[in-house]
Design an enzyme around this catalytic site. Structure first.
Site, short mmCIF file in Angstrom:
data_model
loop_
_atom_site.label_atom_id
_atom_site.label_comp_id
_atom_site.label_asym_id
_atom_site.label_seq_id
_atom_site.Cartn_x
_atom_site.Cartn_y
_atom_site.Cartn_z
N SER A 14 4.21 -3.22 -22.35
CA SER A 14 3.43 -1.99 -22.42
C SER A 14 1.93 -2.23 -22.35
CB SER A 14 3.76 -1.23 -23.72
OG SER A 14 3.53 -2.06 -24.85
N ASP A 63 -1.45 6.08 -31.18
CA ASP A 63 -0.26 5.67 -31.92
C ASP A 63 -0.56 4.56 -32.92
OD1 ASP A 63 -0.60 3.47 -30.27
OD2 ASP A 63 1.34 3.65 -29.27
N HIS A 99 -0.91 0.61 -29.77
CA HIS A 99 -1.42 0.17 -28.48
C HIS A 99 -2.94 0.33 -28.44
CE1 HIS A 99 2.86 0.99 -27.46
NE2 HIS A 99 2.69 -0.13 -26.79
#
Length: 343
Positions: free
Chosen positions: A86, A251, A254
């Site tokens: 990610s 979040d 990240h």
């Protein structure tokens, strides 16, 4: 046991098929994972949306620049591929130009004064065993073979309990396949998971230890296959620990747009150096604490400082392969939105 010795043991296990070498005791890992699950309840509050697609051509204007019109080597685009998880995909930001792939492509175009075609095959949630699929995707089109690749992987290996020898084995195989195809390879090693804001002690200490040991082992495996590595340190740079509110995304896990920019500034010098484009001597600068070291020692030093590069330097000696440890100067990147890739 020193970090260098642990990293060497993991890398050796990966190379020779061992699978039983653990980073820390199994019982301790069980405690860590239980606390990770609790921590995830606190770090996922912003929700997960698909990262923006950043594939395309950057620096298109360089192809038509007057000084480059009679130089086909300068008008031909550099082919650049991103692989990994990610972080490589750019999870957590909303604009394509904020992703690390876009930032690096734009920075590379500016330094090379050539267009750069970016293809990003990174997958959010990927572990190192997905790299085989990603490499196959990158190499599947004979008309578009990459000149240089960046891999960012490792955090999910830690949180999903992938044995470190297996993790390094998959990464080493990916680097080897890409290098065999003719591509230069830069690996951003496992970030320091101990910097995630809502991870508390003792998990913070354990997460830092596990992720740094994996990062050091990744460094050995990648360098021995002909790649270069950049330590992503305390989650892509020391600024994360000091400014978590600014550099983590919604979040709380990240990176934010500013966080990815910090990461890209750390990786760009090595990306450009891999193509012979960075305006610095390749010899060590003693004033910046650079030098030649056995690769395991270089790996252990690199993981303690974000942005530190390790690359192969000499044939193996009595203490194993040698590497050059570099601390390159960073450069801020300004990124336009990509133009679509030509078909």
């Amino acid at each position: 046991m020193s970090r260098a010795r642990v990293a060497r043991r993991i890398a050796a296990g990966a190379a020779y098929g061992g699978g039983g070498i653990g980073l820390i005791g199994a019982a301790t890992i069980g405690v860590v994972l239980a606390e990770v699950q609790l921590a995830k309840r606190n770090v996922g509050g912003g929700g997960h949306t698909a990262p923006p697609r950043a594939d395309g051509r950057y620096g298109r204007s360089y192809a038509g620049a007057a000084e480059n019109r009679d130089r086909p080597d300068c008008s031909e685009p550099v082919r650049f591929a991103m692989l990994g998880d990610s972080t490589a995909a750019g999870q957590g930001v909303h604009r394509a130009g904020q992703t690390p792939g876009a930032l690096l492509a734009a920075g590379l175009a500016a330094v090379a004064e050539r267009p750069v075609d970016l293809r990003n095959v990174a997958l959010p949630g990927a572990q190192s065993d997905d790299l085989d699929r990603q490499v196959t995707l990158v190499l599947s089109d004979p008309s578009w073979m990459p000149d240089v690749c960046v891999i960012m992987i490792g955090a999910n290996d830690v949180t999903h309990r992938m044995p470190p020898t297996r993790s390094v084995r998959h990464l080493s195989s990916a680097v080897r396949r890409l290098r065999t195809s003719g591509a230069e390879v830069v690996v951003g090693t496992c970030p320091d998971l101990g910097t995630v804001e809502n991870v508390y002690q003792p998990l913070r200490w354990l997460a830092r230890r596990v992720s740094r040991q994996l990062a050091a082992a990744q460094t050995i495996g990648a360098v021995e296959q002909g790649g270069r590595t950049v330590s992503l340190g305390d989650l892509l740079g020391p600024e994360f620990a000091a400014n978590p509110r600014e550099l983590f995304g919604p979040d709380n896990y990240h990176p934010s747009a500013e966080g990815y920019a910090t990461a890209a500034m750390a990786v760009l010098p090595t990306l450009c150096a891999a193509l012979g484009l960075w305006p610095e001597e390749e010899r060590p600068d003693l004033s910046r604490r650079e030098g030649f070291l056995p690769v395991a020692q270089a790996a252990a030093q690199a993981v303690a400082e974000g942005g530190t590069e390790v690359t192969a330097a000499m044939p193996a000696g009595p203490r194993g392969p040698w590497a050059l440890l570099k601390r390159r100067r960073r450069r801020r990147i300004h990124t336009p939105e990509p133009s679509p890739l030509p078909h």
